[in-house]
Design an enzyme around this catalytic site. Structure first.
Site, PDB file in Angstrom:
ATOM      1  N   ASP A  88     -11.127 -21.686  25.324  1.00 56.10           N
ATOM      2  CA  ASP A  88     -11.140 -21.773  23.368  1.00 56.10           C
ATOM      3  C   ASP A  88      -9.474 -22.235  22.743  1.00 56.10           C
ATOM      4  O   ASP A  88      -8.885 -22.818  23.933  1.00 56.10           O
ATOM      5  CB  ASP A  88     -10.688 -20.152  23.874  1.00 56.10           C
ATOM      6  CG  ASP A  88     -10.130 -19.294  22.144  1.00 56.10           C
ATOM      7  OD1 ASP A  88     -11.290 -20.079  21.536  1.00 56.10           O
ATOM      8  OD2 ASP A  88      -9.580 -18.673  22.179  1.00 56.10           O
ATOM      9  N   ASP A 141      -7.789 -20.524  19.524  1.00 53.93           N
ATOM     10  CA  ASP A 141      -6.953 -19.399  18.738  1.00 53.93           C
ATOM     11  C   ASP A 141      -6.590 -18.507  19.895  1.00 53.93           C
ATOM     12  O   ASP A 141      -7.255 -17.937  20.444  1.00 53.93           O
ATOM     13  CB  ASP A 141      -7.333 -19.537  18.132  1.00 53.93           C
ATOM     14  CG  ASP A 141      -7.793 -20.424  16.446  1.00 53.93           C
ATOM     15  OD1 ASP A 141      -6.489 -20.645  16.480  1.00 53.93           O
ATOM     16  OD2 ASP A 141      -8.823 -20.819  16.252  1.00 53.93           O
TER      17      ASP A 141
END
Length: 245
Positions: free
Chosen positions: A21, A23
């Site tokens: 991922d 953020d």
């Protein structure tokens, strides 16, 4: 914070690919969303808390926006669409200052140098991705591929598995068996998406996130600095080159 993984024991030696991922996991961008949302809510004499943050994290922008206006009770005054327009102006100025999270550069370089295929699967749309990564383009160029939230294959945002399955399909020689993939996530919806895709997941949550969200993950760490690749049958750090940017 460390969670002894049990269910993943059988998979430890079978991990061959890694999905990140972005953020809050590789880039310290979640603070920007929090800051902007606090500013907007202050106009309505309301406060932004981490239980709401947890419901929004990792989702596509419009989905997170709907959660925001509905859960805070301001939907009569501010639509999800208008919220995004207002938020956008502030975020555009903040994103180019994004810093890397601790341990992100070391881990990415290590996996790349040891021939482990890596990619990014992020709910962020292309225009935001470019702003967030502009200071770190060299590091992100080490990824085999990047799947963003506005990708046509990603019909539904996290916790649906769409984005991780799309990412698995695009590795060289793909699709890769989900059981051979390890996902790194910070958001509850992202952890669920990875599990829904049949993948193992290491969670690196913000310390303010309620610990009840940790239970779904196979391993929970305080920081990427705490990750031991050998736990998952990946090349240990001592094989990594000494020079890391």
């Amino acid at each position: 914070m460390a969670n002894e993984e049990g269910s993943n024991d059988a998979r430890k030696g079978s991990i061959s690919h890694v999905i990140f991922d972005m953020d809050g996991l590789l880039l310290d961008t979640e603070k920007f969303y929090t800051e902007v949302q606090e500013i907007i809510l202050a106009r309505y004499n309301k406060t932004f808390d981490w239980s709401l943050k947890a419901k929004m994290m990792g989702k596509k922008a419009i989905e997170a926006a709907r959660v925001f206006v509905e859960e805070t009770g301001i939907s009569d005054s501010l639509t999800a669409e208008d919220f995004l327009v207002e938020r956008e102006e502030m975020l555009q100025k903040m994103f180019p200052t994004s810093d890397l999270m601790p341990g992100a550069s070391r881990l990415i370089h290590h996996l790349h140098e040891n021939g482990i295929p890596i990619c990014v699967a992020t709910g962020t749309h292309t225009r935001h991705f470019d702003l967030k990564t502009q200071r770190h383009s060299k590091l992100f160029s080490l990824m085999h591929h990047i799947v963003r939230g506005d990708d046509p294959e990603v019909k539904q945002g996290k916790p649906s598995p769409d984005i991780f399955l799309a990412a698995a399909n695009r590795f060289e020689g793909g699709p890769v068996d989900p059981q051979r993939i390890l996902v790194f996530e910070d958001a509850p919806s992202g952890v669920l998406a990875a599990k829904n895709a049949g993948m193992s997941v290491v969670m690196v949550p913000d310390e303010r996130l309620d610990s009840s969200y940790h239970e779904v993950a196979d391993q929970v760490l305080s920081s990427l600095l705490d990750f031991n690749p050998a736990d998952w049958g990946l090349p240990p750090f001592e094989n990594a080159p000494t020079k890391v940017e």
